[in-house]
Design a protein around this motif. Structure first.
Motif, short mmCIF file in Angstrom:
data_model
loop_
_atom_site.label_atom_id
_atom_site.label_comp_id
_atom_site.label_asym_id
_atom_site.label_seq_id
_atom_site.Cartn_x
_atom_site.Cartn_y
_atom_site.Cartn_z
N THR A 144 0.84 -1.20 0.00
CA THR A 144 0.00 0.00 0.00
C THR A 144 0.88 1.25 0.00
O THR A 144 1.81 1.36 0.81
N LYS A 176 -11.07 -4.41 -4.43
CA LYS A 176 -10.99 -3.53 -3.27
C LYS A 176 -12.05 -2.42 -3.31
O LYS A 176 -12.17 -1.63 -2.37
N ASP A 242 -7.67 -6.01 -10.08
CA ASP A 242 -6.87 -5.51 -8.97
C ASP A 242 -7.14 -6.36 -7.73
O ASP A 242 -8.28 -6.65 -7.39
N GLU A 243 -6.05 -6.75 -7.06
CA GLU A 243 -6.10 -7.60 -5.87
C GLU A 243 -6.81 -8.92 -6.18
O GLU A 243 -7.71 -9.35 -5.46
N MET A 275 -1.59 -7.34 -7.16
CA MET A 275 -1.78 -7.83 -5.80
C MET A 275 -0.82 -7.10 -4.86
O MET A 275 0.26 -6.66 -5.27
N GLN A 276 -1.22 -6.98 -3.60
CA GLN A 276 -0.35 -6.34 -2.61
C GLN A 276 0.66 -7.31 -2.04
O GLN A 276 1.84 -7.00 -1.92
#
Length: 379
Positions: A144, A176, A242-243, A275-276
């Motif tokens: 993040t 998200k 995303d994610e 991905m984070q």
């Protein structure tokens, strides 16, 4: 470079050789023989040394003790070569605190490509770009605040600005529920989904499209959808999630994503996944082998950097900086695109949309049963 400037540069290099133990000793007086520096060349952005090791000196010493060069010259360094001859480059701190997104400048960089991707600027302030058709499927990972989400915004905006809606369709999954709302009304965008079940349904439709395109290439005996007759041409499709790690428990979703990255290139269907926290179980060998471009922003540790295949991404200190592994490994700074600036750029492509057409295969409806005389009697 002036005579004195070159002399000082050579002295620093010999100091690094000494600290690294990169020399041979000969004779009873143990005279040190250092690598031979053949040239020192300076540009606006870097200083380049070309040197060779003395015969009999193990080049593994150079790799093992490379930290000594960092201690002398800092972190912005690179070395190329093997066995004997090496090119050592020291980069000036050319990167700015923020590399602002310049739409016109970027357009010139990607206009030669069918699906141009702007990655960022390297240490010499040169843009690094590539064609998604030739290097399909992108993995973006980062903590993040590392710049991952801004990079997604920049990539998608660039594609929209430089491709017509008839040539490109975007399917966006925003697990998200925070990143893709600005693209919702853009004409190129077929859907922006955040619910896992909706994303799964969308991917089933993409799977159906893959099958249809595969049948067409087989029917017309061509190896790529671009070679189909004009009346059967299909737009490029990019699926961006995303994610996507949040979908890992849905086997159907993961199977379809695996299929897209495995066979999508020749069918004009591409994936951009982010991905984070990289996870080896989610990024199995099949997916990783087919994600030809990896962008690693700041990652937590070496394990995550290794999973993403972006060495030293765990050592990144500045937001917006990342390691890209494509045809080779790059250290880049991503263009920063403010949310409000992105909205202004996208505004000409926004339309009032009807409900998204459902492209998933329909379940066959059960025909109503015809009543017989016996049924009537039983009633």
């Amino acid at each position: 470079m002036s005579f004195w400037g070159e002399l000082m540069a050579r002295k620093r290099m010999i100091k690094a050789f000494r600290y690294a133990g990169l020399y041979k000793t000969i004779g009873s007086d143990e005279r040190k023989i250092f690598p031979k520096i053949h040239s020192v060349r300076t540009t606006d952005h870097s200083t380049e040394f070309v040197f060779t090791l003395p015969n009999g000196l193990n080049p593994d010493i150079l790799k093992k003790n490379f930290y000594a060069f960092r201690q002398v010259f800092g972190e912005q360094i690179k070395i190329d070569g093997e066995i004997k001859k090496f090119v050592f480059t020291v980069y000036q701190n050319a990167s700015t605190e923020v590399l602002n997104y310049n739409a016109e400048e970027i357009r010139k960089q990607v206009e030669e490509f069918k699906l141009g991707i702007i990655a960022g600027k390297d240490r010499t302030c040169e843009y690094i770009t590539f064609d998604l058709l030739k290097q399909p499927h992108i993995l973006i990972a980062g903590e993040t605040g590392s710049g991952k989400s801004t990079q997604l915004r920049s990539i998608l905006t660039t594609l929209i600005l430089n491709k017509r809606p008839s040539d490109l369709q975007l399917y966006l999954g925003d697990c998200k529920k925070s990143e893709f709302h600005i693209f919702r009304k853009v004409e190129h965008v077929q859907c922006v989904l955040s619910d896992g079940k909706q994303i799964a349904k969308m991917l089933k439709g993409i799977k159906k499209e893959l099958t249809e395109r595969s049948d067409l290439t087989e029917m017309f005996e061509v190896s790529h959808v671009d070679d189909l007759p004009a009346e059967h041409r299909r737009p490029y499709i990019i699926v961006c999630i995303d994610e996507f790690v949040m979908l890992r428990k849905d086997e159907t979703v993961m199977d379809i994503l695996t299929e897209i990255v495995a066979i999508g290139r020749t069918l004009g269907v591409f994936a951009i996944l982010s991905m984070q926290r990289p996870n080896a179980q989610v990024l199995d060998t099949t997916i990783r082998a087919n994600l030809t471009v990896s962008m690693g922003f700041k990652l937590r540790d070496k394990i995550e950097a290794r999973i993403v295949n972006t060495p030293d991404a765990d050592k990144i200190e500045k937001s917006g900086h990342f390691v890209m592994n494509a045809d080779k490994v790059y250290n880049l700074q991503a263009p920063y695109l403010e949310l409000e600036d992105a909205k202004k750029l996208l505004n000409p492509f926004c339309i009032s949309k009807k409900p998204v057409k459902d492209i998933t295969p329909k379940e066959p409806k059960e025909e109503p049963k015809q009543l017989t005389e016996e049924d009537v009697f039983l009633c």
